[in-house]
Motif scaffolding. Structure first.
Motif, PDB file in Angstrom:
ATOM      1  N   THR A  88      44.973  52.595  27.222  1.00 16.02           N
ATOM      2  CA  THR A  88      44.495  51.449  26.436  1.00 16.02           C
ATOM      3  C   THR A  88      43.685  50.507  27.308  1.00 16.02           C
ATOM      4  OG1 THR A  88      46.397  51.598  24.954  1.00 16.02           O
ATOM      5  CG2 THR A  88      45.193  49.512  24.994  1.00 16.02           C
ATOM      6  N   LYS A  89      44.165  50.252  28.519  1.00 16.38           N
ATOM      7  CA  LYS A  89      43.440  49.372  29.427  1.00 16.38           C
ATOM      8  C   LYS A  89      42.145  50.022  29.902  1.00 16.38           C
ATOM      9  CE  LYS A  89      47.657  47.045  30.966  1.00 16.38           C
ATOM     10  NZ  LYS A  89      48.587  46.786  32.092  1.00 16.38           N
ATOM     11  N   LEU A  90      42.166  51.337  30.052  1.00 12.99           N
ATOM     12  CA  LEU A  90      40.942  52.050  30.429  1.00 12.99           C
ATOM     13  C   LEU A  90      39.878  51.899  29.353  1.00 12.99           C
ATOM     14  CD1 LEU A  90      39.388  53.912  32.340  1.00 12.99           C
ATOM     15  CD2 LEU A  90      40.491  55.863  31.216  1.00 12.99           C
ATOM     16  N   ARG A  91      40.297  51.952  28.101  1.00 11.48           N
ATOM     17  CA  ARG A  91      39.327  51.771  27.015  1.00 11.48           C
ATOM     18  C   ARG A  91      38.743  50.362  27.039  1.00 11.48           C
ATOM     19  NH1 ARG A  91      39.976  51.964  20.356  1.00 11.48           N
ATOM     20  NH2 ARG A  91      37.792  51.469  19.984  1.00 11.48           N
ATOM     21  N   VAL A  92      39.569  49.374  27.360  1.00 14.33           N
ATOM     22  CA  VAL A  92      39.067  48.005  27.472  1.00 14.33           C
ATOM     23  C   VAL A  92      37.969  47.937  28.525  1.00 14.33           C
ATOM     24  CG1 VAL A  92      39.657  45.642  28.139  1.00 14.33           C
ATOM     25  CG2 VAL A  92      41.203  46.945  26.659  1.00 14.33           C
ATOM     26  N   LEU A  93      38.216  48.574  29.668  1.00 16.60           N
ATOM     27  CA  LEU A  93      37.209  48.589  30.734  1.00 16.60           C
ATOM     28  C   LEU A  93      35.948  49.308  30.282  1.00 16.60           C
ATOM     29  CD1 LEU A  93      36.230  48.186  33.639  1.00 16.60           C
ATOM     30  CD2 LEU A  93      37.405  50.316  34.238  1.00 16.60           C
ATOM     31  N   GLU A  94      36.096  50.469  29.666  1.00 24.50           N
ATOM     32  CA  GLU A  94      34.921  51.245  29.249  1.00 24.50           C
ATOM     33  C   GLU A  94      34.122  50.517  28.181  1.00 24.50           C
ATOM     34  OE1 GLU A  94      36.066  55.847  30.170  1.00 24.50           O
ATOM     35  OE2 GLU A  94      36.806  55.018  28.285  1.00 24.50           O
ATOM     36  N   ASP A  95      34.795  49.767  27.321  1.00 24.76           N
ATOM     37  CA  ASP A  95      34.067  48.969  26.326  1.00 24.76           C
ATOM     38  C   ASP A  95      33.209  47.907  27.015  1.00 24.76           C
ATOM     39  OD1 ASP A  95      35.131  50.413  24.247  1.00 24.76           O
ATOM     40  OD2 ASP A  95      36.682  48.952  23.753  1.00 24.76           O
ATOM     41  N   GLN A  96      33.693  47.407  28.167  1.00 20.21           N
ATOM     42  CA  GLN A  96      32.908  46.453  28.935  1.00 20.21           C
ATOM     43  C   GLN A  96      31.741  47.143  29.636  1.00 20.21           C
ATOM     44  OE1 GLN A  96      33.286  42.973  29.623  1.00 20.21           O
ATOM     45  NE2 GLN A  96      34.643  42.943  27.857  1.00 20.21           N
ATOM     46  N   LEU A  97      31.999  48.293  30.233  1.00 22.60           N
ATOM     47  CA  LEU A  97      30.962  48.981  31.008  1.00 22.60           C
ATOM     48  C   LEU A  97      29.870  49.559  30.127  1.00 22.60           C
ATOM     49  CD1 LEU A  97      33.215  50.949  33.542  1.00 22.60           C
ATOM     50  CD2 LEU A  97      31.901  48.871  33.998  1.00 22.60           C
ATOM     51  N   ALA A 123      41.827  50.717  12.914  1.00 19.61           N
ATOM     52  CA  ALA A 123      42.883  50.841  13.915  1.00 19.61           C
ATOM     53  C   ALA A 123      42.715  49.757  14.965  1.00 19.61           C
ATOM     54  CB  ALA A 123      42.822  52.221  14.573  1.00 19.61           C
ATOM     55  N   VAL A 124      43.793  49.466  15.672  1.00 18.63           N
ATOM     56  CA  VAL A 124      43.719  48.497  16.760  1.00 18.63           C
ATOM     57  C   VAL A 124      42.701  48.976  17.788  1.00 18.63           C
ATOM     58  CG1 VAL A 124      44.992  47.431  18.660  1.00 18.63           C
ATOM     59  CG2 VAL A 124      46.095  47.726  16.437  1.00 18.63           C
ATOM     60  N   GLY A 125      41.788  48.085  18.166  1.00 19.56           N
ATOM     61  CA  GLY A 125      40.746  48.441  19.126  1.00 19.56           C
ATOM     62  C   GLY A 125      39.410  48.738  18.487  1.00 19.56           C
ATOM     63  N   ASP A 126      39.361  48.892  17.156  1.00 24.40           N
ATOM     64  CA  ASP A 126      38.086  49.118  16.468  1.00 24.40           C
ATOM     65  C   ASP A 126      37.245  47.844  16.490  1.00 24.40           C
ATOM     66  OD1 ASP A 126      38.780  51.700  15.929  1.00 24.40           O
ATOM     67  OD2 ASP A 126      39.262  51.372  13.808  1.00 24.40           O
ATOM     68  N   TYR A 127      35.927  48.039  16.467  1.00 21.10           N
ATOM     69  CA  TYR A 127      35.007  46.902  16.475  1.00 21.10           C
ATOM     70  C   TYR A 127      34.217  46.865  15.163  1.00 21.10           C
ATOM     71  CZ  TYR A 127      35.824  46.590  21.522  1.00 21.10           C
ATOM     72  OH  TYR A 127      36.400  46.467  22.755  1.00 21.10           O
ATOM     73  N   VAL A 128      33.913  45.659  14.716  1.00 21.41           N
ATOM     74  CA  VAL A 128      33.048  45.478  13.549  1.00 21.41           C
ATOM     75  C   VAL A 128      32.163  44.264  13.786  1.00 21.41           C
ATOM     76  CG1 VAL A 128      34.730  46.474  11.930  1.00 21.41           C
ATOM     77  CG2 VAL A 128      34.674  43.992  12.298  1.00 21.41           C
ATOM     78  N   VAL A 173      30.563  39.845  16.512  1.00 22.58           N
ATOM     79  CA  VAL A 173      31.328  41.056  16.801  1.00 22.58           C
ATOM     80  C   VAL A 173      32.810  40.699  16.956  1.00 22.58           C
ATOM     81  CG1 VAL A 173      31.687  42.952  18.435  1.00 22.58           C
ATOM     82  CG2 VAL A 173      29.362  42.176  17.901  1.00 22.58           C
ATOM     83  N   TYR A 174      33.667  41.498  16.302  1.00 24.10           N
ATOM     84  CA  TYR A 174      35.112  41.291  16.364  1.00 24.10           C
ATOM     85  C   TYR A 174      35.804  42.591  16.750  1.00 24.10           C
ATOM     86  CZ  TYR A 174      34.453  36.883  13.815  1.00 24.10           C
ATOM     87  OH  TYR A 174      34.075  35.614  13.435  1.00 24.10           O
ATOM     88  N   LYS A 175      37.001  42.429  17.362  1.00 21.09           N
ATOM     89  CA  LYS A 175      37.850  43.565  17.722  1.00 21.09           C
ATOM     90  C   LYS A 175      39.150  43.474  16.946  1.00 21.09           C
ATOM     91  CE  LYS A 175      40.001  45.779  21.750  1.00 21.09           C
ATOM     92  NZ  LYS A 175      40.188  45.694  23.223  1.00 21.09           N
ATOM     93  N   CYS A 176      39.588  44.608  16.381  1.00 22.63           N
ATOM     94  CA  CYS A 176      40.809  44.634  15.583  1.00 22.63           C
ATOM     95  C   CYS A 176      42.037  44.517  16.500  1.00 22.63           C
ATOM     96  CB  CYS A 176      40.876  45.927  14.767  1.00 22.63           C
ATOM     97  SG  CYS A 176      42.307  46.043  13.674  1.00 22.63           S
ATOM     98  N   THR A 193      45.282  43.909  14.916  1.00 24.40           N
ATOM     99  CA  THR A 193      46.393  44.360  14.066  1.00 24.40           C
ATOM    100  C   THR A 193      45.860  45.438  13.138  1.00 24.40           C
ATOM    101  OG1 THR A 193      47.425  42.162  14.103  1.00 24.40           O
ATOM    102  CG2 THR A 193      48.164  43.698  12.396  1.00 24.40           C
ATOM    103  N   ALA A 194      46.488  46.606  13.156  1.00 27.67           N
ATOM    104  CA  ALA A 194      45.994  47.727  12.349  1.00 27.67           C
ATOM    105  C   ALA A 194      45.901  47.350  10.880  1.00 27.67           C
ATOM    106  CB  ALA A 194      46.902  48.929  12.525  1.00 27.67           C
ATOM    107  N   ILE A 195      44.811  47.781  10.246  1.00 25.17           N
ATOM    108  CA  ILE A 195      44.598  47.528   8.821  1.00 25.17           C
ATOM    109  C   ILE A 195      44.712  48.868   8.101  1.00 25.17           C
ATOM    110  CG2 ILE A 195      42.993  46.648   7.095  1.00 25.17           C
ATOM    111  CD1 ILE A 195      41.762  44.912   9.298  1.00 25.17           C
ATOM    112  N   ALA A 196      45.908  49.147   7.555  1.00 22.14           N
ATOM    113  CA  ALA A 196      46.171  50.435   6.906  1.00 22.14           C
ATOM    114  C   ALA A 196      45.720  50.462   5.464  1.00 22.14           C
ATOM    115  CB  ALA A 196      47.664  50.762   7.006  1.00 22.14           C
ATOM    116  N   THR A 197      45.571  49.266   4.871  1.00 24.39           N
ATOM    117  CA  THR A 197      45.130  49.173   3.478  1.00 24.39           C
ATOM    118  C   THR A 197      43.836  48.390   3.427  1.00 24.39           C
ATOM    119  OG1 THR A 197      47.432  49.188   2.713  1.00 24.39           O
ATOM    120  CG2 THR A 197      45.750  48.428   1.155  1.00 24.39           C
TER     121      THR A 197
END
Length: 272
Positions: A195-204, A219-224, A230-233, A235-239
């Motif tokens: 999870t932390k690696l993805r945070v770094l890669e999103d920055q790079l 899902a948590v970590g999705d961007y819109v 720009v926002y990052k999710c 809390t998962a949005i299942a509905t």
């Protein structure tokens, strides 16, 4: 009494590791204020040969014996080879534009940062076992030869090559441990939190943030992108449903950014 086995073993299943390949090159030029500008993809990267130097011993003698060794400072250099390079690299290679499509060489060279990825393989997963991210700071490219030749019956493309030197950047103390300045930082995907690696890669690499849709789940970590922000999710949005600001956090810097060692350490040392 339970059996004890302290004997070393070699080449066990899953332990036959190797490294190979190079991809996902990113160039980060420096601006006039000394900050790294948003990164651009470096296509056609064929090799990065790391060439550390220094750390040479100087022997001191006393009392008719070898007293101790003093070691010179270590430096980091590399050779980059590629079939092409980003337009933004031209200023790093001493090229300036007089007009669109009209360039001159032998100009001042700009400092830049570099990121690239190499693969980690083993006997079980092959090349998909993992990878390493290499971040290189304070790079300066030296002039290099370009050999143009006639087209013949054995076609080949020109390979560009640059020798680079580096200037280290500062690294802050962590847990009362001091570090020397460094020019290179490496992250091993098989040893860090995913999870932390993805945070770094999103920055790079930057983020892909499509327009928010009330008919989609996230899902948590999705961007819109919502109302041009720009926002990052978080809390998962299942509905699927209308925008709910409590489930999103604003992203301050969604563009590709080369993080300095302190910022990288902060990501992986964060609790959670």
């Amino acid at each position: 009494m339970a059996a004890t086995n302290n004997r070393l073993s070699w080449d066990g299943t899953g332990d036959r590791l190797y490294e190979t390949g190079v991809d996902r090159g990113v160039l980060y030029p420096i601006n006039q204020s000394g900050a790294y500008t948003p990164g651009v993809a470096w296509n056609g990267l064929t090799s990065v040969s790391e060439s550390p130097s220094g750390a040479e011993a100087t022997a001191l003698w006393a009392d008719n014996i070898k007293y101790l060794n003093l070691y010179s400072a270590e430096e980091f250099g590399a050779t980059i080879e590629a079939y092409t390079y980003p337009e933004e690299f031209e200023k790093c290679d001493g090229t300036e534009s007089l007009s669109a499509g009209v360039n001159i060489g032998q100009q001042a060279r700009k400092v830049f940062g570099l990121c690239y990825r190499t693969k980690i393989g083993n006997d079980v997963d092959g090349e998909s076992h993992g990878y390493k991210l290499h971040l290189v700071y304070g790079c300066m490219a030296s002039p290099s030869e370009r050999a143009y030749s006639t087209v013949n019956d054995s076609p080949s493309a020109i390979t560009f090559s640059w020798t680079i030197t580096t200037t280290p950047v500062a690294v802050s103390d962590i847990s009362n441990k001091s570090f020397k300045p460094t020019s290179v930082l490496t992250i091993d995907s098989t040893k860090v939190d995913a999870t932390k690696l993805r945070v770094l890669e999103d920055q790079l690499y930057g983020v892909n943030a499509p327009e928010f849709s009330a008919s989609s789940t996230y899902a948590v970590g999705d961007y819109v992108t919502y109302e041009s922000t720009v926002y990052k999710c978080i809390t998962a949005i299942a509905t699927a449903g209308a925008w709910d600001s409590t489930k999103w956090t604003e992203v301050a810097n969604p563009v590709p950014t080369l993080l300095l060692p302190d910022a990288v350490a902060a990501i992986f040392n964060a609790v959670g």
